[in-house]
Design a protein around this motif. Structure first.
Motif, mmCIF file in Angstrom:
data_model
loop_
_atom_site.group_PDB
_atom_site.id
_atom_site.type_symbol
_atom_site.label_atom_id
_atom_site.label_comp_id
_atom_site.label_asym_id
_atom_site.label_seq_id
_atom_site.Cartn_x
_atom_site.Cartn_y
_atom_site.Cartn_z
ATOM 1 N N CYS A 95 0.853 -1.200 0.000
ATOM 2 C CA CYS A 95 0.000 0.000 0.000
ATOM 3 C C CYS A 95 0.882 1.240 0.000
ATOM 4 O O CYS A 95 1.690 1.437 0.902
ATOM 5 C CB CYS A 95 -0.935 0.009 1.202
ATOM 6 S SG CYS A 95 -1.962 1.514 1.241
ATOM 7 N N ALA A 97 -0.054 4.177 0.520
ATOM 8 C CA ALA A 97 -0.517 5.176 1.479
ATOM 9 C C ALA A 97 -0.078 4.848 2.906
ATOM 10 O O ALA A 97 0.469 5.692 3.602
ATOM 11 C CB ALA A 97 -2.031 5.305 1.414
ATOM 12 N N CYS A 98 -0.284 3.593 3.350
ATOM 13 C CA CYS A 98 -0.012 3.283 4.764
ATOM 14 C C CYS A 98 1.133 2.300 4.950
ATOM 15 O O CYS A 98 1.572 2.069 6.070
ATOM 16 C CB CYS A 98 -1.269 2.735 5.440
ATOM 17 S SG CYS A 98 -1.690 1.047 4.949
ATOM 18 N N CYS A 135 -4.548 0.021 -0.275
ATOM 19 C CA CYS A 135 -5.149 -1.134 0.388
ATOM 20 C C CYS A 135 -6.632 -0.894 0.693
ATOM 21 O O CYS A 135 -7.105 0.245 0.632
ATOM 22 C CB CYS A 135 -4.379 -1.461 1.668
ATOM 23 S SG CYS A 135 -4.718 -0.341 3.035
ATOM 24 N N CYS A 138 -7.336 1.901 3.308
ATOM 25 C CA CYS A 138 -7.091 3.259 2.821
ATOM 26 C C CYS A 138 -8.156 3.646 1.792
ATOM 27 O O CYS A 138 -8.600 4.793 1.767
ATOM 28 C CB CYS A 138 -5.694 3.368 2.216
ATOM 29 S SG CYS A 138 -4.391 3.259 3.458
#
Ligand SMILES: [Zn+2]
Ligand SMILES: [Zn+2]
Ligand SMILES: [Zn+2]
Length: 155
Positions: A95, A97-98, A135, A138
């Protein structure tokens, strides 16, 4: 077996000694979810008042990578990170983002590998492949980077 025990078991089965620093680094790795960097482990060590230097962390990570208990992955940023995993051949989806990292079962790119071999004349002996995306958490709007999930790594 706990994540720490699994890593230490790989050491002993390969004839490597379970030293105090190796045990400590294995413990730090086991508590990580998703991918992590050597700097993350160094920060964890400092937070727990563990006297483990960066060099020891790098050497121990290298040993676990060679044994297959830890994999090196390439991030979308071009940086490298590590993820705890088992030795069988597989890939990851990361992912962006995270940082959550999930294992992809199996490897379905044999046709591509074969075609590249034909086209280039190489005998292709191996490959690495990471997929990047967002993911499910997110995508659902969960705050990025604050994930406390412990199931980030399923591999
Ligand atoms: Zn893996
Ligand atoms: Zn995410
Ligand atoms: Zn593959």
């Amino acid at each position: 077996m706990s994540g720490t025990a699994l890593l230490l078991d790989q050491l002993t089965r390969s004839g490597l000694r379970v030293t105090a620093p190796r045990r400590a680094v294995a413990g730090l790795i086991a508590t990580r979810s998703g991918h992590f960097t050597a700097a993350d482990l160094a920060a964890d060590a400092r937070g727990r008042q563990l006297a483990i230097g960066r060099a020891t962390i790098f050497r121990t990570l290298d040993a676990f990578v060679r044994l297959g208990g830890v994999e090196r992955i390439d991030l979308p940023t071009g940086d490298h990170a590590y993820v705890r995993c088992e030795p069988s051949h597989h890939h990851h989806v990361v992912c962006s983002a995270c940082g959550r990292t999930d294992k992809i079962e199996g490897c379905d790119i044999q046709a591509v590998v074969h075609e590249v071999a034909e086209r280039t004349g190489y005998r292709v002996d191996g490959h690495r492949l990471e997929l990047y995306g967002i993911c499910p958490d997110c995508r659902a709007g969960a705050p990025a980077g604050t994930s406390a999930r412990s199931d980030g790594v399923t591999a």
